[in-house]
Scaffold this motif. Structure first.
Motif, PDB file in Angstrom:
ATOM      1  N   LYS A  58      44.447  32.738  33.007  1.00 16.86           N
ATOM      2  CA  LYS A  58      44.064  31.346  33.267  1.00 16.86           C
ATOM      3  C   LYS A  58      45.281  30.436  33.344  1.00 16.86           C
ATOM      4  CE  LYS A  58      40.889  27.804  31.514  1.00 16.86           C
ATOM      5  NZ  LYS A  58      39.936  27.454  30.427  1.00 16.86           N
ATOM      6  N   SER A  59      46.269  30.690  32.483  1.00 20.46           N
ATOM      7  CA  SER A  59      47.460  29.827  32.448  1.00 20.46           C
ATOM      8  C   SER A  59      48.265  29.889  33.740  1.00 20.46           C
ATOM      9  CB  SER A  59      48.355  30.212  31.268  1.00 20.46           C
ATOM     10  OG  SER A  59      48.944  31.491  31.479  1.00 20.46           O
ATOM     11  N   LEU A  60      48.142  30.992  34.480  1.00 21.73           N
ATOM     12  CA  LEU A  60      48.892  31.135  35.732  1.00 21.73           C
ATOM     13  C   LEU A  60      48.360  30.214  36.817  1.00 21.73           C
ATOM     14  CD1 LEU A  60      49.211  35.021  35.915  1.00 21.73           C
ATOM     15  CD2 LEU A  60      50.791  33.380  34.914  1.00 21.73           C
ATOM     16  N   PHE A  61      47.083  29.867  36.724  1.00 25.47           N
ATOM     17  CA  PHE A  61      46.454  29.097  37.793  1.00 25.47           C
ATOM     18  C   PHE A  61      46.133  27.666  37.407  1.00 25.47           C
ATOM     19  CE2 PHE A  61      44.980  33.582  38.432  1.00 25.47           C
ATOM     20  CZ  PHE A  61      45.863  33.847  39.456  1.00 25.47           C
ATOM     21  N   GLU A  62      46.276  27.331  36.154  1.00 25.68           N
ATOM     22  CA  GLU A  62      45.998  25.964  35.726  1.00 25.68           C
ATOM     23  C   GLU A  62      47.307  25.244  35.454  1.00 25.68           C
ATOM     24  OE1 GLU A  62      43.254  25.935  32.479  1.00 25.68           O
ATOM     25  OE2 GLU A  62      41.537  26.078  33.815  1.00 25.68           O
ATOM     26  N   GLY A  63      47.901  24.735  36.483  1.00 22.61           N
ATOM     27  CA  GLY A  63      49.150  24.000  36.341  1.00 22.61           C
ATOM     28  C   GLY A  63      48.863  22.531  36.108  1.00 22.61           C
ATOM     29  N   THR A  64      49.693  21.678  36.657  1.00 20.84           N
ATOM     30  CA  THR A  64      49.509  20.240  36.466  1.00 20.84           C
ATOM     31  C   THR A  64      48.544  19.654  37.488  1.00 20.84           C
ATOM     32  OG1 THR A  64      51.421  19.844  37.882  1.00 20.84           O
ATOM     33  CG2 THR A  64      51.823  19.988  35.520  1.00 20.84           C
ATOM     34  N   GLY A  65      48.207  20.433  38.514  1.00 20.53           N
ATOM     35  CA  GLY A  65      47.312  19.905  39.552  1.00 20.53           C
ATOM     36  C   GLY A  65      46.088  20.768  39.737  1.00 20.53           C
ATOM     37  N   LYS A  66      45.529  20.716  40.943  1.00 16.12           N
ATOM     38  CA  LYS A  66      44.312  21.458  41.234  1.00 16.12           C
ATOM     39  C   LYS A  66      44.641  22.891  41.631  1.00 16.12           C
ATOM     40  CE  LYS A  66      42.146  17.246  43.054  1.00 16.12           C
ATOM     41  NZ  LYS A  66      41.544  16.615  44.258  1.00 16.12           N
ATOM     42  N   PHE A  67      43.590  23.728  41.618  1.00 13.98           N
ATOM     43  CA  PHE A  67      43.752  25.096  42.088  1.00 13.98           C
ATOM     44  C   PHE A  67      44.090  25.067  43.583  1.00 13.98           C
ATOM     45  CE2 PHE A  67      40.887  25.933  38.464  1.00 13.98           C
ATOM     46  CZ  PHE A  67      41.557  26.972  37.861  1.00 13.98           C
ATOM     47  N   SER A  68      45.097  25.805  43.990  1.00 13.01           N
ATOM     48  CA  SER A  68      45.414  25.927  45.406  1.00 13.01           C
ATOM     49  C   SER A  68      44.625  27.083  46.008  1.00 13.01           C
ATOM     50  CB  SER A  68      46.913  26.187  45.606  1.00 13.01           C
ATOM     51  OG  SER A  68      47.240  27.505  45.186  1.00 13.01           O
ATOM     52  N   TYR A  69      44.688  27.235  47.311  1.00 13.35           N
ATOM     53  CA  TYR A  69      44.040  28.358  47.990  1.00 13.35           C
ATOM     54  C   TYR A  69      44.519  29.682  47.401  1.00 13.35           C
ATOM     55  CZ  TYR A  69      43.663  31.990  51.602  1.00 13.35           C
ATOM     56  OH  TYR A  69      43.445  33.164  52.268  1.00 13.35           O
ATOM     57  N   PHE A  70      45.835  29.804  47.194  1.00 10.68           N
ATOM     58  CA  PHE A  70      46.395  31.051  46.676  1.00 10.68           C
ATOM     59  C   PHE A  70      45.942  31.305  45.235  1.00 10.68           C
ATOM     60  CE2 PHE A  70      49.410  29.936  50.062  1.00 10.68           C
ATOM     61  CZ  PHE A  70      49.383  31.115  50.784  1.00 10.68           C
ATOM     62  N   ASP A  71      45.840  30.239  44.440  1.00 11.87           N
ATOM     63  CA  ASP A  71      45.347  30.394  43.071  1.00 11.87           C
ATOM     64  C   ASP A  71      43.934  30.972  43.071  1.00 11.87           C
ATOM     65  OD1 ASP A  71      47.633  29.303  41.924  1.00 11.87           O
ATOM     66  OD2 ASP A  71      46.852  27.261  42.004  1.00 11.87           O
ATOM     67  N   ILE A  72      43.074  30.394  43.890  1.00 17.21           N
ATOM     68  CA  ILE A  72      41.670  30.823  43.927  1.00 17.21           C
ATOM     69  C   ILE A  72      41.551  32.262  44.404  1.00 17.21           C
ATOM     70  CG2 ILE A  72      39.430  30.390  45.024  1.00 17.21           C
ATOM     71  CD1 ILE A  72      40.275  27.394  45.151  1.00 17.21           C
ATOM     72  N   VAL A  73      42.259  32.592  45.487  1.00 18.30           N
ATOM     73  CA  VAL A  73      42.179  33.938  46.050  1.00 18.30           C
ATOM     74  C   VAL A  73      42.761  34.978  45.092  1.00 18.30           C
ATOM     75  CG1 VAL A  73      43.109  35.414  47.859  1.00 18.30           C
ATOM     76  CG2 VAL A  73      42.084  33.243  48.464  1.00 18.30           C
ATOM     77  N   CYS A  74      43.961  34.725  44.567  1.00 23.49           N
ATOM     78  CA  CYS A  74      44.590  35.676  43.642  1.00 23.49           C
ATOM     79  C   CYS A  74      43.768  35.817  42.369  1.00 23.49           C
ATOM     80  CB  CYS A  74      46.017  35.228  43.304  1.00 23.49           C
ATOM     81  SG  CYS A  74      47.173  35.357  44.673  1.00 23.49           S
ATOM     82  N   GLY A  75      43.264  34.672  41.870  1.00 22.65           N
ATOM     83  CA  GLY A  75      42.458  34.715  40.660  1.00 22.65           C
ATOM     84  C   GLY A  75      41.213  35.561  40.824  1.00 22.65           C
ATOM     85  N   LEU A  76      40.473  35.356  41.913  1.00 23.40           N
ATOM     86  CA  LEU A  76      39.259  36.127  42.160  1.00 23.40           C
ATOM     87  C   LEU A  76      39.569  37.594  42.411  1.00 23.40           C
ATOM     88  CD1 LEU A  76      37.230  33.617  44.379  1.00 23.40           C
ATOM     89  CD2 LEU A  76      36.643  34.391  42.079  1.00 23.40           C
ATOM     90  N   PHE A  77      40.690  37.870  43.077  1.00 18.04           N
ATOM     91  CA  PHE A  77      41.073  39.253  43.356  1.00 18.04           C
ATOM     92  C   PHE A  77      41.345  39.999  42.056  1.00 18.04           C
ATOM     93  CE2 PHE A  77      43.240  42.865  45.104  1.00 18.04           C
ATOM     94  CZ  PHE A  77      42.792  42.965  46.417  1.00 18.04           C
TER      95      PHE A  77
END
Length: 488
Positions: A361-380
């Motif tokens: 979770k910490s890899l994808f929750e930065g200071t802003g919103k989820f990016s396209y790459f965050d969502i795709v990598c996270g779901l993968f």
């Protein structure tokens, strides 16, 4: 670039010419003015005299590059191979005009008084004397300005024979030290296509000795780990491939111990080098090593496979959970690809070695919103595993927030990518995917598909994909394909 410095061509040029000046174009792709394509194919005066003609090759190519970048004329997209082709046509026009001017105005003939080698925007000028080198450098720089491009004086080098840069010396030093290190516990066989491990008595002492050597080289040359890490990671990855190039079905216990220990040493050094200087290009190499060693251990090491897999898990978990806040930029939509690529590689470990949800979770929750790459990598990574139920819900919620307004989907590339990948993602419930498709039809003012049509489409989507192949579990295959596309 180091391959050029080690080539026979470079040696012949050093024999013929006593001076080498380098020239670098400042922010090359960001500075290219797309209309320069027409100037390069014809010339500026001809193009401006025939602005009413819009069917030439130069104008067509110009239009393609502008449409790929929201109709911007300043700068071209970085990444696609077609951008390199676009830039190359412009730079060949610069080459040709600079060489012509040098012969006509200064009587300097290419191949006699000087030679030039260029790799995209890196230019190497070889001349017989310093005066000629200065003239060629200034002429080439001046020609660049006619295409709205400028040199970066801070990156220019001026060398007299011997042509041995600081970077070349450092690369040579670490290469020699790495070879000495490998010789301590690895032996070449079959014309160096395979490696056989020797007995290692103290793993940590061996690992520490090489790390200390790398520190010493960096300290002596007054450089950081960034200057050597990428090269060394590439070197270690090649050794991993050679070590794993064997079938140990009939091997004795001592041989298995040796392969296990050598794998652990290589992993320790690889993760150290990557942790101190992560980069996207190095992440592909590290990911390759991780997957190769996991598969090698699974197939050959028997009971020792868990030791190798556990070390990979521990090293990856330490890297991903430590210091990521400092690695993320304080901007919305930033994606830490250096970590995401490692995350996807360790998914190869299987269900028994899943990282803690807090780490992922910490890899994808930065200071802003989820990016396209965050969502795709996270779901993968999380897929449908119950351990990541909360994170998966957050990722789908983030995708839904971005896909509620699809009115700009024909000009917003990230939104188009996200929509197409989400409606084919098998880790998202059918009901959610149907809502996105119905929303798209509604906002486009199109007749909504029937329930049967929607069901049929979603069923077909299970075997089709757009930009992300959700069913592609062989990441090593993808990495090898990427390796064929040499970075520039």
């Amino acid at each position: 670039m180091y391959k050029f410095f080690d080539s026979r061509d470079f040696l012949e040029l050093e024999k013929a010419y006593g001076f080498l000046w380098t020239l670098d174009v400042s922010k090359c792709f960001d500075s290219i003015y797309t209309h320069c394509m027409s100037w390069a194919v014809k010339d500026k005066e001809f193009t401006k005299a025939h602005v009413d003609i819009d069917s030439t090759f130069g104008q067509a190519f110009d239009s393609v590059m502008r449409n790929a970048n929201h109709n911007e004329t300043n700068g071209i997209v970085i990444g696609p191979e077609v951008s390199r082709i676009f830039a190359e046509i412009i730079f060949q026009a610069v080459d040709r005009r600079a060489f012509l001017r040098l012969s006509q105005s200064y009587k300097l003939i290419f191949g006699i008084h000087y030679e030039v080698r260029r790799y995209v925007d890196d230019v190497f000028i070889f001349a017989r004397n310093e005066g000629d080198a200065k003239t060629i450098y200034e002429c080439y720089s001046d020609t660049l300005t006619t295409f709205n491009l400028h040199t970066n004086a801070a990156k220019s080098l001026r060398l007299a024979r011997p042509f041995f840069t600081k970077k070349s010396r450092i690369t040579r030093d670490v290469s020699n030290k790495a070879n000495e290190f490998f010789d301590k516990f690895l032996e070449d066989v079959d014309d160096a296509s395979r490696l056989i491990p020797k007995k290692i008595y103290y793993q940590w002492r061996l690992t520490r000795s090489f790390v200390d050597i790398v520190k010493s080289v960096c300290s002596y040359n007054d450089v950081t780990y960034d200057d050597v890490s990428s090269y060394l990671i590439s070197t270690f990855t090649e050794r991993v491939k050679k070590l794993a190039n064997i079938n140990l079905a009939t091997s004795d216990e001592e041989t298995l111990f040796n392969y296990r220990d050598s794998s652990l040493v290589l992993l320790d050094v690889l993760f150290f080098l990557y942790s101190v200087a992560p980069s996207v290009s190095s992440s592909y190499k590290l990911a390759t090593s991780i997957i190769v060693l996991i598969r090698f251990a699974e197939k050959n090491l028997g009971v020792h496979k868990e030791t190798v897999k556990q070390r990979i898990f521990d090293l990856a978990n330490a890297f991903l959970s430590r210091g990521n806040e400092g690695s993320r930029a304080a901007i919305e939509g930033f994606t830490w690809l250096e970590a995401s690529n490692v995350l996807l590689a360790v998914r190869e470990l299987g269900a028994n070695y899943l990282l803690p949800e807090s780490t992922v979770k910490s890899l994808f929750e930065g200071t802003g919103k989820f990016s396209y790459f965050d969502i795709v990598c996270g779901l993968f990574y999380v897929r449908k595993d119950p351990a990541y139920r909360t994170l998966r819900r957050s990722l789908v919620k983030a995708a839904d927030a971005r896909l509620r307004n699809l009115t700009d989907i024909f000009v917003n590339s990230e939104k188009a990518h996200l929509f197409l990948d989400m409606i084919t993602c098998p880790y998202i419930y059918h009901t959610q995917r149907r809502r996105w498709i119905e929303g798209f039809y509604a906002q486009m003012k199109l007749d909504a598909p029937t329930a049967d049509e929607l069901a049929d489409f979603i069923a077909r989507a299970a075997t089709q994909y757009w930009f992300v192949n959700w069913t592609e579990v062989d990441l090593l295959n993808s990495l090898e394909k990427k390796e064929l596309k040499r970075a520039y």
